[in-house]
Design an enzyme around this catalytic site. Structure first.
Site, PDB file in Angstrom:
ATOM      1  N   ASN A   1     -10.128  -0.554  -0.163  1.00  0.00           N
ATOM      2  CA  ASN A   1      -8.666  -0.474  -0.125  1.00  0.00           C
ATOM      3  C   ASN A   1      -8.112  -0.951  -1.467  1.00  0.00           C
ATOM      4  O   ASN A   1      -8.249  -2.125  -1.807  1.00  0.00           O
ATOM      5  CB  ASN A   1      -8.170  -1.356   1.033  1.00  0.00           C
ATOM      6  CG  ASN A   1      -6.662  -1.319   1.207  1.00  0.00           C
ATOM      7  OD1 ASN A   1      -5.931  -0.878   0.321  1.00  0.00           O
ATOM      8  ND2 ASN A   1      -6.201  -1.805   2.344  1.00  0.00           N
TER       9      ASN A   1
ATOM     10  N   CYS B   1       0.811  -1.224   0.000  1.00  0.00           N
ATOM     11  CA  CYS B   1       0.000   0.000   0.000  1.00  0.00           C
ATOM     12  C   CYS B   1       0.844   1.274   0.000  1.00  0.00           C
ATOM     13  O   CYS B   1       0.333   2.357  -0.270  1.00  0.00           O
ATOM     14  CB  CYS B   1      -0.944   0.001   1.191  1.00  0.00           C
ATOM     15  SG  CYS B   1      -1.967  -1.468   1.215  1.00  0.00           S
TER      16      CYS B   1
ATOM     17  N   HIS C   1      -3.409   6.810   2.710  1.00  0.00           N
ATOM     18  CA  HIS C   1      -3.821   5.535   2.128  1.00  0.00           C
ATOM     19  C   HIS C   1      -5.193   5.178   2.688  1.00  0.00           C
ATOM     20  O   HIS C   1      -5.431   5.268   3.885  1.00  0.00           O
ATOM     21  CB  HIS C   1      -2.791   4.459   2.470  1.00  0.00           C
ATOM     22  CG  HIS C   1      -3.273   3.084   2.195  1.00  0.00           C
ATOM     23  ND1 HIS C   1      -3.781   2.724   0.962  1.00  0.00           N
ATOM     24  CD2 HIS C   1      -3.377   1.978   2.987  1.00  0.00           C
ATOM     25  CE1 HIS C   1      -4.157   1.451   1.012  1.00  0.00           C
ATOM     26  NE2 HIS C   1      -3.917   0.982   2.225  1.00  0.00           N
TER      27      HIS C   1
HETATM   28  O1  UT7 Z   1      -3.802  -1.559   3.636  1.00  0.00           O
HETATM   29  C1  UT7 Z   1      -2.767  -1.946   4.464  1.00  0.00           C
HETATM   30  C2  UT7 Z   1      -3.060  -1.703   5.876  1.00  0.00           C
HETATM   31  N1  UT7 Z   1      -4.284  -2.357   6.241  1.00  0.00           N
HETATM   32  C3  UT7 Z   1      -4.867  -1.995   7.319  1.00  0.00           C
HETATM   33  O2  UT7 Z   1      -4.384  -1.090   7.950  1.00  0.00           O
HETATM   34  C4  UT7 Z   1      -6.074  -2.744   7.757  1.00  0.00           C
HETATM   35  C5  UT7 Z   1      -6.078  -2.790   9.231  1.00  0.00           C
HETATM   36  N2  UT7 Z   1      -7.160  -3.554   9.851  1.00  0.00           N
HETATM   37  C6  UT7 Z   1      -8.466  -3.186   9.806  1.00  0.00           C
HETATM   38  O3  UT7 Z   1      -8.873  -2.294   9.106  1.00  0.00           O
HETATM   39  C7  UT7 Z   1      -9.404  -3.904  10.760  1.00  0.00           C
HETATM   40  O4  UT7 Z   1      -8.622  -4.654  11.676  1.00  0.00           O
HETATM   41  C8  UT7 Z   1     -10.434  -4.837  10.076  1.00  0.00           C
HETATM   42  C9  UT7 Z   1     -11.484  -4.004   9.383  1.00  0.00           C
HETATM   43  C10 UT7 Z   1      -9.736  -5.750   9.088  1.00  0.00           C
HETATM   44  C11 UT7 Z   1     -11.139  -5.689  11.133  1.00  0.00           C
HETATM   45  O5  UT7 Z   1     -11.752  -4.864  12.123  1.00  0.00           O
HETATM   46  P1  UT7 Z   1     -11.500  -5.155  13.678  1.00  0.00           P
HETATM   47  O6  UT7 Z   1     -12.301  -4.154  14.417  1.00  0.00           O
HETATM   48  O7  UT7 Z   1     -10.007  -5.159  13.917  1.00  0.00           O
HETATM   49  O8  UT7 Z   1     -12.134  -6.571  13.866  1.00  0.00           O
HETATM   50  P2  UT7 Z   1     -11.457  -7.926  14.370  1.00  0.00           P
HETATM   51  O9  UT7 Z   1     -10.529  -8.470  13.349  1.00  0.00           O
HETATM   52  O10 UT7 Z   1     -10.922  -7.725  15.761  1.00  0.00           O
HETATM   53  O11 UT7 Z   1     -12.724  -8.882  14.446  1.00  0.00           O
HETATM   54  C12 UT7 Z   1     -13.802  -8.607  15.336  1.00  0.00           C
HETATM   55  C13 UT7 Z   1     -14.885  -9.667  15.111  1.00  0.00           C
HETATM   56  C14 UT7 Z   1     -14.346 -11.093  15.088  1.00  0.00           C
HETATM   57  O12 UT7 Z   1     -15.312 -11.930  15.708  1.00  0.00           O
HETATM   58  P3  UT7 Z   1     -15.115 -12.403  17.245  1.00  0.00           P
HETATM   59  O13 UT7 Z   1     -13.814 -13.141  17.272  1.00  0.00           O
HETATM   60  O14 UT7 Z   1     -15.090 -11.142  18.046  1.00  0.00           O
HETATM   61  O15 UT7 Z   1     -16.328 -13.258  17.471  1.00  0.00           O
HETATM   62  C15 UT7 Z   1     -14.283 -11.439  13.634  1.00  0.00           C
HETATM   63  O16 UT7 Z   1     -14.411 -12.802  13.375  1.00  0.00           O
HETATM   64  O17 UT7 Z   1     -15.491  -9.474  13.836  1.00  0.00           O
HETATM   65  C16 UT7 Z   1     -15.489 -10.702  13.091  1.00  0.00           C
HETATM   66  N3  UT7 Z   1     -15.403 -10.386  11.676  1.00  0.00           N
HETATM   67  C17 UT7 Z   1     -16.469 -10.124  10.913  1.00  0.00           C
HETATM   68  N4  UT7 Z   1     -17.793 -10.089  11.187  1.00  0.00           N
HETATM   69  C18 UT7 Z   1     -18.615  -9.768  10.187  1.00  0.00           C
HETATM   70  C19 UT7 Z   1     -14.277 -10.253  10.915  1.00  0.00           C
HETATM   71  N5  UT7 Z   1     -14.613  -9.928   9.660  1.00  0.00           N
HETATM   72  C20 UT7 Z   1     -15.970  -9.840   9.635  1.00  0.00           C
HETATM   73  C21 UT7 Z   1     -16.896  -9.531   8.622  1.00  0.00           C
HETATM   74  N6  UT7 Z   1     -18.204  -9.502   8.936  1.00  0.00           N
HETATM   75  N7  UT7 Z   1     -16.511  -9.229   7.365  1.00  0.00           N
END
Ligand code: UT7
Length: 330
Positions: free
Chosen positions: A284, A113, A254
């Protein structure tokens, strides 16, 4: 000689993928995606459209807007993590071929990125050293080809697209790119990774079965490092150049997640009108995200000659970078 950013162009593929579409593909919801990422739509290239096709269309706009002939380009750099071909030829060579340009250097940059800022830094160095006069830089991605559409943690995030710019030599210091910082820390190599099909784990039935040729991400861990690194990076470049946040016309980070962008903008105490946000529309698009966002405000008539832009990127590697760039296009 100084290096100036003379033009911007972008191309967005025509197929839109909405959160409602994704609800039918994986266990997710519009509410979750909107709340956690800010993304509403992303655009997907056609099957027969490759990364170089996207890059070519963005490049043609940038060349036209710079008001130069294709023959005047003496270096072509393409930043991408979704190249047309696995090892060779480079996507830059494919774009040069499609543009009808030969006998100039053309190469790819793999910095995820942060790729566009890495390409900008390279163009600046080539121009300032006298090795090039007009550099075509491109960030182009067909991420839909390397995303697992059964993995809800990644498939909701990414989209396809391309952005391009011409960086030219100038004697006018007021047009010059002021400063660029690029850096990397390979200790985080496995936070954002396509684990299979490289020489570390060559393509095999096992790799394909485990879908290891697709993007895998430790999302939450990446999020935390991204916010900290992006913030530190812009604070440092502003301080080093004695520029206040209020002096920035457009902060173009980004576009990974609106929560990351808000956190960085708040840390810099920026007004919402200074912050360019396109993540809800395009998702993204990795190396294409900054030039696509820049193009968005250009086409809206909001980016004028002399406007000061602050660019900020973070991505797989980890890599990151920031740049202070006056817009020298018309
Ligand atoms: O481009 C390069 C740099 N990239 C980034 O900087 C991306 C950085 N990361 C992010 O933007 C975020 O971490 C995400 C959007 C990818 C995820 O958001 P989060 O608030 O960090 O969620 P998480 O990974 O901690 O997941 C929270 C919950 C999990 O369920 P449990 O374990 O709490 O039951 C996941 O399984 O959300 C669940 N989950 C989803 N639920 C519905 C993960 N993806 C989804 C989904 N729909 N698509």
């Amino acid at each position: 000689m100084y290096a100036a950013l003379r033009s911007i162009g972008a191309y967005v593929p025509k197929n839109v993928l909405t959160n409602a579409d994704l609800e039918k593909m994986v266990d997710t919801s519009d509410e979750w995606i909107t709340k956690r990422t800010g993304i509403k739509t992303r655009f997907i290239a056609d099957k027969d459209e490759s990364t170089s096709d996207l890059g070519l269309k963005a490049a043609l706009k940038a060349i036209e807007r710079a008001n130069i002939k294709k023959d005047a380009i003496d270096l072509l750099i393409c930043a991408t993590i979704s190249p047309d071909y696995f090892c060779m030829p480079s996507t830059a060579c494919m774009i040069a071929k499609k543009l009808g340009i030969a006998n100039i250097p053309a190469f790819d940059i793999s910095a995820a990125c942060s790729g566009f800022i890495y390409a900008l830094a390279s163009a600046k160095a080539f121009v300032e050293s006298g090795m090039a006069k007009n550099v075509l830089i491109i960030g182009a991605e067909k991420l839909s080809a390397i995303v697992d559409f059964t993995d809800r943690t990644t498939c909701i995030l990414f989209g396809d697209g391309a952005g391009a710019a011409i960086v030219s030599a100038t004697e006018n210091q007021s047009e010059a790119i002021i400063d660029i910082n690029i850096a990397a820390d390979g200790r985080y190599y496995d936070y954002l990774i396509t684990p299979g099909c490289g020489t570390n784990k060559p393509c095999s039935q096992e790799v394909l079965k485990e879908k290891e040729c697709f993007i895998k991400m430790k999302g939450n861990e990446t999020f935390k490092v991204a916010v900290k690194t992006l913030t530190n990076d812009v604070v440092e470049i502003l301080k080093k150049n004695n520029i206040a946040g209020q002096d920035i016309d457009h902060f173009i980070p980004h576009q990974a997640n609106y929560r990351i962008l808000n956190a960085v903008a708040n840390a810099l105490d920026l007004n919402p009108h200074q912050v360019v946000m396109t993540v809800s529309k395009y998702g993204n698009t990795s190396s294409a995200s900054i030039p696509m966002a820049m193009n968005e405000i250009y086409e809206e008539g909001r980016l004028q000659y002399g406007d000061l832009m602050l660019l900020d990127a973070f991505g797989g590697g980890f890599t990151w970078g920031s740049a202070l760039v006056p817009f020298a296009g018309r």
